[in-house]
Design an enzyme around this catalytic site. Sequence first.
Site, PDB file in Angstrom:
ATOM      1  N   GLU A 167      -0.896  -8.376   5.436  1.00 35.91           N
ATOM      2  CA  GLU A 167      -0.917  -8.440   6.901  1.00 35.91           C
ATOM      3  C   GLU A 167      -2.340  -8.443   7.456  1.00 35.91           C
ATOM      4  OE1 GLU A 167      -0.599  -5.817   5.158  1.00 35.91           O
ATOM      5  OE2 GLU A 167      -1.313  -4.020   6.196  1.00 35.91           O
ATOM      6  N   HIS A 210      -3.131  -5.764   1.096  1.00 34.19           N
ATOM      7  CA  HIS A 210      -2.585  -5.852   2.452  1.00 34.19           C
ATOM      8  C   HIS A 210      -2.456  -7.299   2.918  1.00 34.19           C
ATOM      9  CE1 HIS A 210      -2.668  -1.600   3.744  1.00 34.19           C
ATOM     10  NE2 HIS A 210      -3.639  -1.485   2.859  1.00 34.19           N
ATOM     11  N   CYS A 230       0.838  -1.199   0.000  1.00 33.15           N
ATOM     12  CA  CYS A 230       0.000   0.000   0.000  1.00 33.15           C
ATOM     13  C   CYS A 230       0.878   1.256   0.000  1.00 33.15           C
ATOM     14  CB  CYS A 230      -0.969  -0.048   1.175  1.00 33.15           C
ATOM     15  SG  CYS A 230      -2.341   1.100   0.995  1.00 33.15           S
TER      16      CYS A 230
END
Lengths: 237, 85
Positions: free
Chosen positions: A205, A203, A87
């Site tokens: 994570e 993303h 990002c």
Amino acid sequence: MTRVAILRYPGTWSERDFQHALSLVPGVESDILWHEVADLAGYDAAIVPGGFTYGDYVRAGAIAKISPATRELRRFADAGKLVLGSCNGFQILCEAGLLPGALVRNRGLEFRCDWVHMRVERDDTPWTTGLRGAVLRMPIAHGEGCWVADDETLADVESRAQVVFRYTDERGGATAAANPNGSLANIAGICNEGRNVVGLMPHPERCSEALLGGTDGYRVLANLAPALAGTAPAIYR
Amino acid sequence: MIFVATIRVLPKSEVRDPQGEAVRGALRSLGLAVSDVRTGKEIVVTFEAADETAARDAVRVMGTELLANPVIEDYAYELEEGAPV
């Protein structure tokens, strides 16, 4: 132990999510490093997380690129160490010239906060070993994720097989409808020529455990330890 | 010497400017025959330099290192001598 540095700039917000997700990966330990004192000596990999560094002033990632951490990151990448930017981290890597092209305002002008699918185009990067052809489902949250480059750069990126992730539908078709932001050639993530630096808008994570709605991010992050332990292709050791 | 640089940053002509397209649509909705809009930003910098040559060198650093991204943007500037702030 594989040691991972997670860089934190003013306005970074995904560093703790990355640290938590990496804590699920056996053989990996991570530290969050403040950008003014980020010394990457002794680390095997560095992650540039998402956020809104410096409020996205000037351009997303523009001010972060002149931070001491980014200079250190450039040395680290030049030495062949592994770097992942997600990002805003992807935007910083492009601004810093570690990855080609640039990320501009989404074609539709809207901030996209959604789940997307993307196809893994290459498994010869340390982050995607064994994943070629897999269609991963990951969240995105960005207003400036439209990857652009001039015709020559795009042709180079394609011919050098630097496109790592491409937005697709759930069956792996790279359709216009599956492109959330207008990126050229549905590009969701790319690598550098050395293949040790990878950036992507989604993303990983935020989808590394079932509780959060998906585990495809873990499949990317879990590649870290084997890549560094030598079970991945030799060029990444 | 004190200089004031007015630096204008615009997206390159081949780069799509969705903000400009939205503004074009809005201006057309006012009944105006608007064919194209490009949006950018203007940055006014007051700074010190030894002379005009050094000042222009400094503005080039500002433009290429931070204020414009040469992949997607062009910049132009005007330079004036300024009064101390």
